[in-house]
Design an enzyme around this catalytic site. Structure first.
Site, PDB file in Angstrom:
ATOM      1  N   ARG A 221       0.842  -1.185   0.000  1.00  0.00           N
ATOM      2  CA  ARG A 221       0.000   0.000   0.000  1.00  0.00           C
ATOM      3  C   ARG A 221       0.884   1.243   0.000  1.00  0.00           C
ATOM      4  O   ARG A 221       1.966   1.251   0.566  1.00  0.00           O
ATOM      5  CB  ARG A 221      -0.927   0.024   1.233  1.00  0.00           C
ATOM      6  CG  ARG A 221      -2.063  -0.979   1.158  1.00  0.00           C
ATOM      7  CD  ARG A 221      -3.082  -0.591   0.102  1.00  0.00           C
ATOM      8  NE  ARG A 221      -4.221  -1.503   0.040  1.00  0.00           N
ATOM      9  CZ  ARG A 221      -4.318  -2.517  -0.795  1.00  0.00           C
ATOM     10  NH1 ARG A 221      -3.320  -2.763  -1.635  1.00  0.00           N
ATOM     11  NH2 ARG A 221      -5.399  -3.275  -0.820  1.00  0.00           N
ATOM     12  N   HIS A 269      -0.395   0.892 -10.192  1.00  0.00           N
ATOM     13  CA  HIS A 269      -1.196  -0.005  -9.362  1.00  0.00           C
ATOM     14  C   HIS A 269      -1.793  -1.158 -10.186  1.00  0.00           C
ATOM     15  O   HIS A 269      -3.005  -1.418 -10.159  1.00  0.00           O
ATOM     16  CB  HIS A 269      -2.305   0.753  -8.639  1.00  0.00           C
ATOM     17  CG  HIS A 269      -2.749   0.091  -7.361  1.00  0.00           C
ATOM     18  ND1 HIS A 269      -3.135   0.784  -6.243  1.00  0.00           N
ATOM     19  CD2 HIS A 269      -2.862  -1.231  -7.029  1.00  0.00           C
ATOM     20  CE1 HIS A 269      -3.470  -0.056  -5.286  1.00  0.00           C
ATOM     21  NE2 HIS A 269      -3.311  -1.301  -5.746  1.00  0.00           N
TER      22      HIS A 269
END
Length: 306
Positions: A221, A269
């Site tokens: 993350r 991502h």
């Protein structure tokens, strides 16, 4: 009984099609056009607006649309008694491992260096391989598979976690032995869940403890990394480079310094993206179990954060 899909900025059609393929009569409402909130008993979430779930008085179950649940746990409006489930998919693991292995091999065989040499028409055969010892922070399903595959390829591997483990197949370090862990490796991979304990763990103080020239790969993350510490760590030689797939703000703002930094490889991502076709059977099964008051699949332990 209705399911709500709350995933701002994403096209929900692929999820609707996949879910209805398995249960054609499923009643699905989609954010922001949810006009029967009293009927919603299960919410499928990805980056939902904080506090929005208070609109559903009969909500009984929350499901993440991915493996991560930090976007749900960070919302103080989510009742502590509300069960939360997540997606567990072998394809997610396969994709994540392939991405990480790509990063390790790029560092090991210096592909980025040779791309730069090609542009400058430089023929440099010196040091064609960097010896690699890999450390993985977070050794759950994803981290464990990364360790297995890299070990199979012949790389020395080490794991670090926040819980004690016995009988782990590779050298394992608990969090209180972080310095010992870092001293063994020169590739650092973050696959930790995002919790209050792990937020900001990738910071300048940690980088100082690394072997000089360590390569960083963050696929967990964005909030694990203190972004303003990364370029100073590169300038000081604590790190030699980084491969990042996650960021504190996504999409990465145009003015962000990472865009122009040749020592940082940025991807948007995409290391491991949930496949609606693979995930939908789990969601439908949990919906059925909810209606039948049966044990749920892939339930999240709130204390652990995953």
């Amino acid at each position: 009984m209705s399911i709500a899909i709350i995933s701002p900025g994403r096209n929900p059609k692929v999820w609707i099609d996949a879910l209805k393929k398995h249960q054609p009569d499923l009643d699905i409402q989609v954010y922001p056009d949810i006009n029967r909130p009293n009927e919603v008993e299960m919410a499928l979430l990805w980056q939902h607006p904080p506090g929005y779930l208070s609109n559903f008085p009969n909500l009984k179950l929350i499901s993440s649309l991915g493996a991560g649940v930090d976007h749900i746990l960070s919302d103080p409006a989510v009742p502590e008694s509300m069960p939360i489930v997540r997606i567990v998919d072998e394809k997610l693991t396969w994709s994540m491992t392939n991405y990480v292995v790509t990063g390790v091999l790029n560092f090991h065989r210096q592909i980025t260096r040779y791309q730069a040499d090609q542009k400058r028409k430089v023929w440099d055969m010196s040091n064609p391989e960097i010896p690699v010892k890999v450390g993985v922070m977070g050794v759950g399903a994803l981290g464990g598979d990364v360790l297995d595959k890299l070990h199979y390829m012949g790389f020395p591997v080490f794991g670090l976690g926040f819980t004690e483990k016995r009988g782990f197949p590779y050298p394992y370090f608990s969090r209180d032995r972080m310095g010992d862990f870092l001293s063994e490796i020169n590739v650092l991979i973050c696959l930790l869940p995002l919790t209050p304990e792990t937020e900001g763990i990738l910071n300048l103080e940690l980088f100082k403890k690394c072997n000089p020239g360590t390569y960083l790969i963050n696929v967990a993350r964005g909030k694990h990394l203190i972004e303003e510490d990364l370029i100073p760590a590169l300038d000081k030689g604590y790190l030699s480079g980084a491969m990042l797939d996650v960021y504190r703000k996504e999409p990465l703002p145009e003015e962000h310094p990472f865009w122009g930094e040749s020592r940082i490889l940025c991807t948007p991502h995409i290391a491991s993206v949930t496949n609606p076709e693979a995930a939908s059977p789990q969601i439908i099964e949990n919906f059925r179990r909810l209606k039948s008051n049966l044990d749920l699949l892939n339930i999240v332990d709130r204390e652990k954060g995953y």
